[in-house]
Motif scaffolding. Structure first.
Motif, PDB file in Angstrom:
ATOM      1  N   TYR A  46      42.063  31.039  76.938  1.00 28.54           N
ATOM      2  CA  TYR A  46      41.225  29.914  76.501  1.00 28.54           C
ATOM      3  C   TYR A  46      42.100  28.761  76.011  1.00 28.54           C
ATOM      4  O   TYR A  46      41.862  27.596  76.373  1.00 28.54           O
ATOM      5  N   PHE A  92      36.217  33.244  76.308  1.00 29.88           N
ATOM      6  CA  PHE A  92      36.517  33.451  74.891  1.00 29.88           C
ATOM      7  C   PHE A  92      36.960  34.874  74.591  1.00 29.88           C
ATOM      8  O   PHE A  92      37.444  35.162  73.492  1.00 29.88           O
ATOM      9  N   ASP A  93      36.813  35.765  75.566  1.00 31.48           N
ATOM     10  CA  ASP A  93      37.301  37.130  75.389  1.00 31.48           C
ATOM     11  C   ASP A  93      38.824  37.191  75.432  1.00 31.48           C
ATOM     12  O   ASP A  93      39.425  38.155  74.955  1.00 31.48           O
ATOM     13  N   ASP A  94      39.435  36.178  76.039  1.00 35.73           N
ATOM     14  CA  ASP A  94      40.895  36.107  76.127  1.00 35.73           C
ATOM     15  C   ASP A  94      41.332  34.788  75.474  1.00 35.73           C
ATOM     16  O   ASP A  94      41.351  33.742  76.118  1.00 35.73           O
ATOM     17  N   GLN A  95      41.636  34.856  74.193  1.00 38.62           N
ATOM     18  CA  GLN A  95      41.943  33.640  73.436  1.00 38.62           C
ATOM     19  C   GLN A  95      43.183  32.921  73.950  1.00 38.62           C
ATOM     20  O   GLN A  95      43.261  31.686  73.919  1.00 38.62           O
ATOM     21  N   SER A 146      32.780  34.026  79.122  1.00 40.89           N
ATOM     22  CA  SER A 146      33.715  35.156  79.113  1.00 40.89           C
ATOM     23  C   SER A 146      35.149  34.731  78.806  1.00 40.89           C
ATOM     24  O   SER A 146      35.982  35.580  78.463  1.00 40.89           O
TER      25      SER A 146
END
Length: 366
Positions: free
Chosen positions: A35, A29-32, A27
């Motif tokens: 990340y 990767f939903d917020d770059q 999950s």
């Protein structure tokens, strides 16, 4: 056992394991943005975490070996366990020193990317050529280290070289590799234009700035005056036919940054903002550490021939770093980007100075 190091080692391992777990969660990767932040911190902490894990293991091995000594069957087995305990303790002591260097005494800016500003000093055309050679040397050093580098801004000189060039270097702990390069560099050689064969002395100044992150420097858009104009090359000739060059003035401080290297006005603005934020961060750091004399003023000095940190003497094939009285005869290798000799010697000197300061402080407090 060093209580301070042991506490830091366990905290470092705990944080590193938490970051590893967060990175393993799909999950993220939903917020770059998150990340990138976590991945960057995770990569930055790896060396410290590896040292901490080895240190904790060595402490555990020493304790286990000591527990086995009373249960040993005979003198030979007791000596075996005693030797194991001594070796593990010696290893933990060595690792504690490495952890202290890596996690306690390290410059907090060492992890950052870096902006290197090079300006021609005394010496006219020869100084501009020397500034260009320094920029190429630092670019080759970045290549050797596996770092990315790019020119953010440049002002070419009419006869070649640069009046000023600003480059960015991105890589793991980039600032730690470049920070000792700040200051006035002096070159002694016979210029190509010298018909009499006389040796000339020229200088170029280098300022090394840790690249500012957005969370460190807030810039109020109302404090900025942004001008656009047509970029130009040596002699004033037009390079682009559109108004793509950008000049940003930070009104509260009077700092001015210009960028014209990119074809896009937006790209030039982004590059100029990157430089401006790093200069503002440097200014803030200088204000916080005036007594220590930080960053550009301490690095650059006046730019005069006498204010030097390193001399490149071509007739004698000799490079001398005046801060540590270190001399090298590897002129060709140095300009090819092999700066490890100087980087390592200066880092060792910095470390020695910190240890001496700690010892003095401890003596004064007793």
């Amino acid at each position: 056992m060093d209580a301070q190091v042991h506490k830091l080692a366990t905290e470092t391992l705990s944080r590193y394991e938490a970051l590893t777990q967060e990175l393993s969660d799909p999950s993220i990767f939903d917020d770059q943005n998150r990340y990138r932040e976590v991945a960057k911190e995770h990569g930055r902490m790896k060396k410290g975490a590896d040292l901490s894990r080895a240190y904790v293991d060595a402490i555990s091995e020493a304790a286990e070996a000591k527990e086995l000594i009373p249960t040993a069957d005979g003198a030979e087995e007791r000596e075996f366990y005693s030797e194991e305990a001594r070796e593990a303790e010696a290893r933990s002591d060595e690792l504690a020193e490495e952890i202290r260097t890596e996690l306690i005494d390290r410059d907090p800016n060492d992890d950052k990317d870096v902006i290197v500003e090079i300006r021609a000093g005394a010496g006219g055309d020869e100084a501009a050529l020397f500034a260009s050679e320094l920029q190429e040397m630092y670019a080759r050093y970045a290549d050797r280290l596996g770092f990315k580098h790019s020119v953010l801004s440049s002002s070419p000189a009419e006869m070649g070289g640069y009046r000023e060039v600003v480059m960015e270097v991105e890589g793991d702990r980039a600032f730690s590799f470049y920070k000792h390069e700040g200051g006035t560099h002096r070159v002694q050689r016979v210029p190509k234009t010298e018909s009499q064969g006389r040796i000339h002395t020229s200088t170029a100044t280098v300022a090394v700035l840790p690249e500012a992150e957005d969370v460190e420097v807030e810039v109020n858009q109302g404090d900025l005056e942004i001008d656009v104009y047509r970029s130009s090359g040596p002699g004033g000739q037009s390079v682009n036919t559109t108004d793509s060059a950008v000049r940003i003035t930070h009104k509260p401080t009077g700092l001015v940054v210009t960028c014209q290297n990119e074809k896009s006005q937006l790209q030039n603005k982004e590059q100029a903002m990157k430089i401006l934020k790093s200069r503002l961060l440097e200014r803030e750091m200088m204000e916080r550490a005036k007594e220590e004399g930080a960053m550009r003023l301490a690095q650059v000095g006046s730019g005069d021939r006498s204010a030097k940190i390193r001399t490149y003497n071509f007739p004698q094939g000799r490079i001398t770093d005046h801060r540590i009285n270190h001399t090298s005869h590897n002129m060709e290798a140095t300009f090819a980007g092999n700066l490890d000799e100087f980087t390592n010697a200066l880092a060792a000197a910095e470390r020695s100075e910190k240890l001496a300061a700690e010892a003095n402080n401890a003596a004064e407090s007793n």
